[in-house]
Design a protein around this motif. Structure first.
Motif, PDB file in Angstrom:
ATOM      1  N   TYR A  52       2.559   2.376  -3.182  1.00 29.33           N
ATOM      2  CA  TYR A  52       1.255   3.223  -3.965  1.00 29.33           C
ATOM      3  C   TYR A  52       1.086   4.192  -3.716  1.00 29.33           C
ATOM      4  O   TYR A  52      -0.365   4.838  -4.107  1.00 29.33           O
ATOM      5  CB  TYR A  52       0.078   2.524  -4.304  1.00 29.33           C
ATOM      6  CG  TYR A  52       0.415   0.898  -4.831  1.00 29.33           C
ATOM      7  CD1 TYR A  52       0.870   0.396  -5.797  1.00 29.33           C
ATOM      8  CD2 TYR A  52      -1.187  -0.147  -3.550  1.00 29.33           C
ATOM      9  CE1 TYR A  52       0.716  -0.848  -6.585  1.00 29.33           C
ATOM     10  CE2 TYR A  52      -0.913  -1.782  -4.848  1.00 29.33           C
ATOM     11  CZ  TYR A  52       0.566  -2.084  -6.064  1.00 29.33           C
ATOM     12  OH  TYR A  52       0.335  -3.171  -6.237  1.00 29.33           O
ATOM     13  N   SER A  53       1.696   4.811  -2.291  1.00 32.33           N
ATOM     14  CA  SER A  53       1.669   5.575  -1.428  1.00 32.33           C
ATOM     15  C   SER A  53      -0.176   5.573  -1.576  1.00 32.33           C
ATOM     16  O   SER A  53      -0.868   7.163  -1.483  1.00 32.33           O
ATOM     17  CB  SER A  53       2.224   6.971  -1.903  1.00 32.33           C
ATOM     18  OG  SER A  53       1.605   7.357  -3.805  1.00 32.33           O
ATOM     19  N   ALA A  54      -0.745   5.172  -1.055  1.00 29.23           N
ATOM     20  CA  ALA A  54      -2.346   5.060  -0.931  1.00 29.23           C
ATOM     21  C   ALA A  54      -2.685   5.817   0.540  1.00 29.23           C
ATOM     22  O   ALA A  54      -1.239   5.642   1.637  1.00 29.23           O
ATOM     23  CB  ALA A  54      -2.918   3.557  -0.468  1.00 29.23           C
TER      24      ALA A  54
ATOM     25  N   MET B 278       0.936  -1.146   0.049  1.00 29.17           N
ATOM     26  CA  MET B 278      -0.175   0.253  -0.252  1.00 29.17           C
ATOM     27  C   MET B 278       0.434   1.235   0.088  1.00 29.17           C
ATOM     28  O   MET B 278       1.099   2.213  -0.889  1.00 29.17           O
ATOM     29  CB  MET B 278      -0.447  -0.260   1.111  1.00 29.17           C
ATOM     30  CG  MET B 278      -2.267  -0.862   1.209  1.00 29.17           C
ATOM     31  SD  MET B 278      -2.805   0.116  -0.050  1.00 29.17           S
ATOM     32  CE  MET B 278      -4.345  -0.907  -0.295  1.00 29.17           C
TER      33      MET B 278
END
Lengths: 284, 307
Positions: B210-212, B207
């Motif tokens: 994805y730099s969520a 995560m």
């Protein structure tokens, strides 16, 4: 020898001739200078990486190889902004790793597939696309095309537990490719697989690399894998983790698996093995 | 049995019958043993009263008469199973649902408080868990209070809740639901804190690559990873929620609900009434837990789980 190349590239970046600097910056995917990383463990600090200098050009396939504890995974994680270096500088696409990560500049393939058990194969591949906010229809076509690229068409609706280990890892590669990053970071992606599956996936990965022209940084502990896949092989040694030697691979592009039986392949493999051995005697 | 099974056209039938016997057999044996012991206990516990009565009537009595009498008292110490079954049948099936004598009516009152309390408790439990997982400050400050809250006996808190809420105009269902919530948020919080923290480091790293946002991490990773923990907690929570609702009915002046039924039964020595309310409570408990189990099964299938 390539460290000298890297130095030259840096030097040219430093010159006032702006155009050459720009072209150097544009052709450089990753630039690492004097980078160190020390983990503060309870008793003694552990030097995981010591004075790493490395420059990776765009479109290159570079492997990190070395025994366990040589910091190859840590170095990859630093590039991905999953670890923070203690000293030195690193630029990914000319910006800090954090900015690169926030810009979603890379796709990362872990040692384990790290699939989400509650998502079907298709929805696992769509996960990064959901996160970047892509429209649903585009997500589907994108995921389907990358699943077909890794040879998993027809498995879209399966769940991870229904797939073999090799297929799961292929899903995770499709997932990393799906948002079409320029840079692919792979941490021993085939380490846990049997040799037959590994050969097959190596072949597929190389074709994929040749088709897409991405930059690939690949961590492995297999000499044959490193020689088969890479343009350059970075040989590392443990305690402290440092680069021993960077070997240019003389093998031509368009390699197929049977190249591994040729004399030239064995010569390169021999050089890598010698470099690894030098690392061990150095340590003793 | 054997010959019957053999006479069936398909061997499968025999297999199914054997399977049925295999599953139901042990349960049936236990039930039979419990019933035999129960009848014996009824004789033992009720005999003194019956003997007193016989003595005061000054007429001779046989063992047979004694046993019959202990199994048919109006206010026995321990009613016989058939007395409870009869009372249960009468108050469930032969009484108008709108009547105050109907067990279904009282059960309905308790179930609505249980379900409302369960919903409150689940929402509160999940919110607390999300807060605790996302904020180290809440983790340190909230958790000790949550644990402390459960060490206070619910019987001590229930009357205060009823009085305080009553004074600001909340009567009837709501105070009972609050008491029920007080009991049932706890397993949900504890289970969900563990569940929301259950994703492995690799899944969290993914995560991060994805730099969520943390909301995305919550919805796409932590929440689905916590679902197993949630349902395990919900099964405990719905059972304690029923207990909370019944306890909540004790200090409300005993107007309606299974708790009120228990209370009035004990006021007037109506032990049969108490026992049928208990039977109803356990049937509801089993049914509610089974309902959560069914929901779990449906969710698991949607999430691609085998079986």
């Amino acid at each position: 020898m390539s460290t000298i190349d890297a130095g030259a590239a840096l030097a040219s970046q430093g010159t006032p001739a702006a155009s050459s600097a720009r072209s150097a910056a544009e052709s450089t995917a990753i630039e690492i200078r004097g980078l160190s990383l020390t983990f503060q463990s309870a008793d003694t600090p552990v030097v995981a990486l010591d004075d790493i200098n490395l420059s990776i050009r765009r479109g290159e396939f570079v492997s990190f190889i070395g025994p366990s504890g040589c910091g190859k995974t840590t170095l990859l994680r630093v590039i991905a902004d999953l670890e923070t270096p203690s000293a030195g500088s690193i630029a990914v696409n000319g910006v800090s790793p954090e900015s690169a990560r926030v810009n979603r500049a890379y796709g990362y393939v872990f040692q384990a597939p790290a699939l989400y058990a509650w998502r079907s194969v298709m929805r696992n591949v769509m996960l990064p696309l959901e996160i970047i906010g892509m429209a649903a229809t585009e997500r589907k076509t994108r995921a389907a095309s990358y699943l077909s690229m890794v040879g998993l068409t027809g498995f879209e609706r399966k769940f991870p537990w229904q797939l073999s280990g090799g297929m799961q890892q292929r899903v995770s590669i499709a997932r990393a490719l799906a948002f079409e990053p320029e840079l692919l970071l792979m941490d021993e992606p085939f380490g846990a697989l049997d040799e037959i599956t590994r050969d097959h996936l190596n072949d597929q990965l190389l074709r994929l690399y040749e088709q897409t022209g991405k930059t690939v940084v690949f961590v492995t502990h297999s000499i044959s894998e490193a020689v088969f896949l890479s343009n350059r092989i970075v040989v590392m040694s443990p305690r402290p983790g440092r680069i021993l030697e960077i070997i240019d691979n003389v093998l031509p592009a368009g390699r197929r698996l049977d190249i591994r039986e040729t004399t030239r392949f064995l010569e390169v493999a021999h050089r890598v093995r010698q470099a690894l051995r030098a690392g061990h005697s150095y340590e003793d | 049995m054997r010959t019957d099974a053999a006479a069936l056209p398909a061997g499968l039938r025999a297999g199914a019958a054997a399977d049925f016997v295999h599953r139901i057999g042990p349960v049936a044996v236990i039930v039979a043993v419990v019933i035999v012991v129960w009848y014996a206990a009824a004789v033992w516990l009720n005999a003194p009263q019956v003997i007193d009565r016989f003595k005061s009537d000054e007429k001779p009595w046989t063992a047979r008469e004694l046993i019959d009498a202990t199994w048919s008292m109006e206010r026995p110490v321990l009613p016989a199973p058939h007395q409870i079954a009869q009372n249960f049948y009468e108050t469930v099936f032969q009484t108008s649902i709108e009547s105050k004598r109907s067990l279904v009516y009282h059960a309905g009152v308790t179930v609505s408080a249980t379900l409302l309390g369960f919903v409150f408790g689940t929402v509160l439990g999940i919110l607390l868990a999300v807060g605790i997982v996302h904020s180290p400050v809440l983790d340190r400050s909230l958790l000790p209070w949550i644990i402390a809250s459960q060490t206070v006996p619910i019987l001590a808190i229930a009357p205060m809740v009823v009085v305080v809420l009553g004074s600001i105009g909340f009567v009837g269902l709501f105070p009972k639901a609050v008491i029920s919530m007080y009991l049932c948020f706890f397993p949900v919080t504890i289970g969900m804190v563990k569940g929301l923290r259950s994703p492995d480091p690799l899944q969290l790293d993914l995560m991060r690559t994805y730099s969520a946002s943390s909301a995305q991490v919550l919805w796409k990773l932590r929440w689905p990873a916590a679902i197993d923990f949630l349902f395990a907690s919900l099964k405990v929570a719905i059972a304690t929620s029923l207990v909370g609702a019944i306890v909540g009915e004790l200090p409300t002046g005993a107007q309606a609900g299974l708790g009120a039924r228990l209370l009035s039964g004990s006021y007037y020595g109506q032990t049969i009434q108490i026992w049928s309310a208990l039977i109803m409570a356990s049937i509801i408990g089993v049914a509610l837990v089974a309902l959560v189990g069914l929901l779990e099964h449906l969710v698991a299938r949607r999430m691609g789980r085998p079986g």
